[in-house]
Design a protein around this motif. Structure first.
Motif, PDB file in Angstrom:
ATOM      1  N   ALA A  16       0.841  -1.205   0.000  1.00  0.00           N
ATOM      2  CA  ALA A  16       0.000   0.000   0.000  1.00  0.00           C
ATOM      3  C   ALA A  16       0.873   1.251   0.000  1.00  0.00           C
ATOM      4  N   ARG A  17       1.970   1.196   0.781  1.00  0.00           N
ATOM      5  CA  ARG A  17       2.895   2.340   0.833  1.00  0.00           C
ATOM      6  C   ARG A  17       3.480   2.623  -0.546  1.00  0.00           C
ATOM      7  N   SER A  18       3.927   1.565  -1.230  1.00  0.00           N
ATOM      8  CA  SER A  18       4.551   1.809  -2.524  1.00  0.00           C
ATOM      9  C   SER A  18       3.505   2.215  -3.573  1.00  0.00           C
ATOM     10  N   ALA A  19       2.261   1.719  -3.418  1.00  0.00           N
ATOM     11  CA  ALA A  19       1.190   2.166  -4.336  1.00  0.00           C
ATOM     12  C   ALA A  19       0.923   3.661  -4.149  1.00  0.00           C
ATOM     13  N   PHE A  20       0.907   4.108  -2.885  1.00  0.00           N
ATOM     14  CA  PHE A  20       0.702   5.538  -2.591  1.00  0.00           C
ATOM     15  C   PHE A  20       1.820   6.371  -3.228  1.00  0.00           C
ATOM     16  N   GLN A  21       3.066   5.897  -3.048  1.00  0.00           N
ATOM     17  CA  GLN A  21       4.203   6.646  -3.592  1.00  0.00           C
ATOM     18  C   GLN A  21       4.135   6.713  -5.107  1.00  0.00           C
ATOM     19  N   LYS A  22       3.666   5.610  -5.716  1.00  0.00           N
ATOM     20  CA  LYS A  22       3.583   5.594  -7.179  1.00  0.00           C
ATOM     21  C   LYS A  22       2.502   6.562  -7.663  1.00  0.00           C
ATOM     22  N   GLU A  23       1.345   6.507  -7.013  1.00  0.00           N
ATOM     23  CA  GLU A  23       0.236   7.394  -7.386  1.00  0.00           C
ATOM     24  C   GLU A  23       0.656   8.856  -7.327  1.00  0.00           C
ATOM     25  N   ASN A  24       1.468   9.165  -6.333  1.00  0.00           N
ATOM     26  CA  ASN A  24       1.861  10.556  -6.127  1.00  0.00           C
ATOM     27  C   ASN A  24       3.212  10.892  -6.760  1.00  0.00           C
ATOM     28  N   ASN A  25       3.665   9.982  -7.619  1.00  0.00           N
ATOM     29  CA  ASN A  25       4.919  10.191  -8.343  1.00  0.00           C
ATOM     30  C   ASN A  25       6.070  10.552  -7.396  1.00  0.00           C
ATOM     31  N   ASN A  26       6.165   9.789  -6.307  1.00  0.00           N
ATOM     32  CA  ASN A  26       7.191  10.045  -5.297  1.00  0.00           C
ATOM     33  C   ASN A  26       7.993   8.760  -5.033  1.00  0.00           C
ATOM     34  N   LEU A  27       8.301   8.047  -6.128  1.00  0.00           N
ATOM     35  CA  LEU A  27       8.956   6.741  -5.994  1.00  0.00           C
ATOM     36  C   LEU A  27      10.460   6.889  -5.817  1.00  0.00           C
ATOM     37  N   SER A  28      11.020   6.155  -4.858  1.00  0.00           N
ATOM     38  CA  SER A  28      12.483   6.051  -4.749  1.00  0.00           C
ATOM     39  C   SER A  28      12.979   5.180  -5.893  1.00  0.00           C
ATOM     40  N   ILE A  29      14.273   5.262  -6.184  1.00  0.00           N
ATOM     41  CA  ILE A  29      14.827   4.405  -7.246  1.00  0.00           C
ATOM     42  C   ILE A  29      14.727   2.933  -6.845  1.00  0.00           C
ATOM     43  N   GLU A  30      14.828   2.661  -5.532  1.00  0.00           N
ATOM     44  CA  GLU A  30      14.676   1.270  -5.079  1.00  0.00           C
ATOM     45  C   GLU A  30      13.255   0.770  -5.372  1.00  0.00           C
ATOM     46  N   SER A  31      12.253   1.592  -5.041  1.00  0.00           N
ATOM     47  CA  SER A  31      10.860   1.183  -5.292  1.00  0.00           C
ATOM     48  C   SER A  31      10.596   1.036  -6.787  1.00  0.00           C
ATOM     49  N   LYS A  32      11.219   1.940  -7.572  1.00  0.00           N
ATOM     50  CA  LYS A  32      10.988   1.882  -9.014  1.00  0.00           C
ATOM     51  C   LYS A  32      11.581   0.599  -9.604  1.00  0.00           C
ATOM     52  N   LEU A  33      12.806   0.274  -9.182  1.00  0.00           N
ATOM     53  CA  LEU A  33      13.430  -0.960  -9.677  1.00  0.00           C
ATOM     54  C   LEU A  33      12.585  -2.168  -9.266  1.00  0.00           C
ATOM     55  N   ALA A  34      12.147  -2.169  -7.989  1.00  0.00           N
ATOM     56  CA  ALA A  34      11.318  -3.280  -7.493  1.00  0.00           C
ATOM     57  C   ALA A  34      10.057  -3.406  -8.344  1.00  0.00           C
ATOM     58  N   GLU A  35       9.456  -2.287  -8.642  1.00  0.00           N
ATOM     59  CA  GLU A  35       8.212  -2.317  -9.397  1.00  0.00           C
ATOM     60  C   GLU A  35       8.418  -2.830 -10.834  1.00  0.00           C
ATOM     61  N   ILE A  36       9.504  -2.389 -11.474  1.00  0.00           N
ATOM     62  CA  ILE A  36       9.759  -2.822 -12.858  1.00  0.00           C
ATOM     63  C   ILE A  36      10.018  -4.335 -12.899  1.00  0.00           C
ATOM     64  N   LEU A  37      10.859  -4.807 -11.962  1.00  0.00           N
ATOM     65  CA  LEU A  37      11.173  -6.248 -11.954  1.00  0.00           C
ATOM     66  C   LEU A  37       9.928  -7.071 -11.615  1.00  0.00           C
ATOM     67  N   HIS A  38       9.081  -6.521 -10.757  1.00  0.00           N
ATOM     68  CA  HIS A  38       7.845  -7.218 -10.417  1.00  0.00           C
ATOM     69  C   HIS A  38       6.875  -7.252 -11.574  1.00  0.00           C
ATOM     70  N   SER A  39       6.761  -6.132 -12.274  1.00  0.00           N
ATOM     71  CA  SER A  39       5.759  -6.059 -13.334  1.00  0.00           C
ATOM     72  C   SER A  39       6.057  -7.087 -14.421  1.00  0.00           C
ATOM     73  N   ILE A  40       7.336  -7.410 -14.594  1.00  0.00           N
ATOM     74  CA  ILE A  40       7.679  -8.353 -15.672  1.00  0.00           C
ATOM     75  C   ILE A  40       7.715  -9.802 -15.186  1.00  0.00           C
ATOM     76  N   SER A  41       7.811 -10.003 -13.868  1.00  0.00           N
ATOM     77  CA  SER A  41       7.965 -11.376 -13.362  1.00  0.00           C
ATOM     78  C   SER A  41       6.715 -11.916 -12.673  1.00  0.00           C
ATOM     79  N   SER A  42       5.793 -11.035 -12.256  1.00  0.00           N
ATOM     80  CA  SER A  42       4.682 -11.529 -11.442  1.00  0.00           C
ATOM     81  C   SER A  42       3.777 -12.447 -12.271  1.00  0.00           C
ATOM     82  N   GLY A  43       3.193 -13.406 -11.593  1.00  0.00           N
ATOM     83  CA  GLY A  43       2.356 -14.390 -12.285  1.00  0.00           C
ATOM     84  C   GLY A  43       3.147 -15.532 -12.899  1.00  0.00           C
ATOM     85  N   SER A  44       4.469 -15.534 -12.695  1.00  0.00           N
ATOM     86  CA  SER A  44       5.278 -16.633 -13.246  1.00  0.00           C
ATOM     87  C   SER A  44       5.064 -17.899 -12.412  1.00  0.00           C
ATOM     88  N   ASP A  45       5.134 -19.046 -13.095  1.00  0.00           N
ATOM     89  CA  ASP A  45       5.043 -20.318 -12.368  1.00  0.00           C
ATOM     90  C   ASP A  45       6.363 -20.619 -11.661  1.00  0.00           C
TER      91      ASP A  45
END
Ligand SMILES: [Zn+2]
Length: 324
Positions: A112-141
């Motif tokens: 929820a914290r990282s969703a709030f930061q994303k909505e408000n365009n206040n993402l740290s580089i760590e959160s941004k990297l985490a989000e990019i790697l997650h967006s491409i890997s989530s749902g993998s078997d």
């Protein structure tokens, strides 16, 4: 196999250039599982990048494949570019002090914290990297994160207790069991922990972190061995017959080894050695006392990794061990 190469923008550098990383996406002509592989999340752990680039060459030559395979050879372009005097030092973001593999949201409140930061365009580089790697890997078997340990390391893998068999065809001799109650924000955890209460275990991604070699090195013989291991594991997932490993040692307790005394360490034991309680594992040279001190094990362990600084203050990390 045809593949799509996707360029993922990660960070705009101070001079305005955009740092990117690449995802290689292979889509099979038969239905099957989604598999995600990444390397080099920690800067000095360059072995995984070379291994995955070797694997891409193999997959490209295949005529057919089941399911989907996504490969990100260099998961952290910031980390790999952090260097100093012939050393790779990008285990942490040196601006924030944060470990690059402790950045992944593993609880509902962190999400929820990282969703709030994303909505408000206040993402740290760590959160941004985490989000990019997650967006491409989530749902993998299956998710395999390739790392390395120390200046010398006995190959091992981390996975959850109910997933050991899913990775047995990777032929890693030593498995360490992850504890779902001890969560640190690592990539593997973030695909499991948030879903444990709400999703049946067999529907949750099978994850592992593979400590495939040691840091800052790409030994060509080890590279060949590890490539055959990863191909063997993939063959098993794709319903071909893998060559199983006959013996796997599983440990559930592991920790850093801390210098019991200060000085210059000369190791007697090597990685992979089992050290019994009271056995000497190193000699320590102390320039003030002139003494050469034998260091005895306070408890029994298997030595899995030796870290990179031989002259060290007491209480600092010198190695990685599992309790036997
Ligand atoms: Zn690592």
């Amino acid at each position: 196999m045809n593949y799509q190469k996707k360029s993922l923008p990660i960070q705009q550098l101070a001079n305005g250039e955009i740092l990117t990383t690449q995802a290689y996406i292979f889509k099979g002509n038969k239905p099957g599982p989604k598999i995600y592989l990444q390397g080099n999340l920690h800067g000095p752990e360059v072995f995984g990048t070379a291994l995955l680039l070797e694997l891409i060459q193999v997959i490209k030559k295949m005529k057919q494949m089941r399911g989907e395979l996504i490969i990100v050879p260099c998961a952290n372009p910031m980390g790999v570019n952090q260097t100093s005097y012939n050393s790779m030092i990008g285990r942490y973001n040196h601006q924030s002090g944060i470990n690059w593999n402790r950045i992944f949201p593993t609880t509902p409140s962190a999400k929820a914290r990282s969703a709030f930061q994303k909505e408000n365009n206040n993402l740290s580089i760590e959160s941004k990297l985490a989000e990019i790697l997650h967006s491409i890997s989530s749902g993998s078997d299956f998710i395999l994160d390739i790392h390395t340990t120390g200046i010398s390391s006995a190959e091992h893998i981390f996975t959850y207790s109910w997933m050991h068999k899913e990775f047995s065809a990777l032929n890693v001799p030593i498995h360490l069991t992850l504890d779902p109650k001890n969560v640190v924000g690592a990539f593997d955890e973030s695909h499991v922990i948030p879903f444990l209460q709400s999703v049946p275990k067999d529907k949750i991604s099978k994850v592992a972190t593979w400590e495939a070699h040691h840091n800052s090195d790409i030994d060509s013989d080890i590279l060949k061995q590890r490539l055959s291991q990863i191909i063997n594991w993939l063959a098993g997932i794709w319903n071909e017959k893998p060559t199983p490993r006959t013996k796997i040692e599983i440990y559930s307790k592991y920790t850093h080894l801390y210098a019991p005394t200060a000085g210059y360490f000369s190791w007697i034991k090597r990685v992979g050695d089992k050290v019994k309680k009271e056995e000497v594992y190193a000699f320590v040279y102390n320039p003030i006392s002139e003494k050469i001190i034998p260091v005895k094990a306070k408890f029994s362990f298997i030595l899995l990794g030796i870290y990179g600084i031989p002259a060290i203050a007491s209480g600092e990390q010198i190695g990685w061990i599992a309790l036997t």
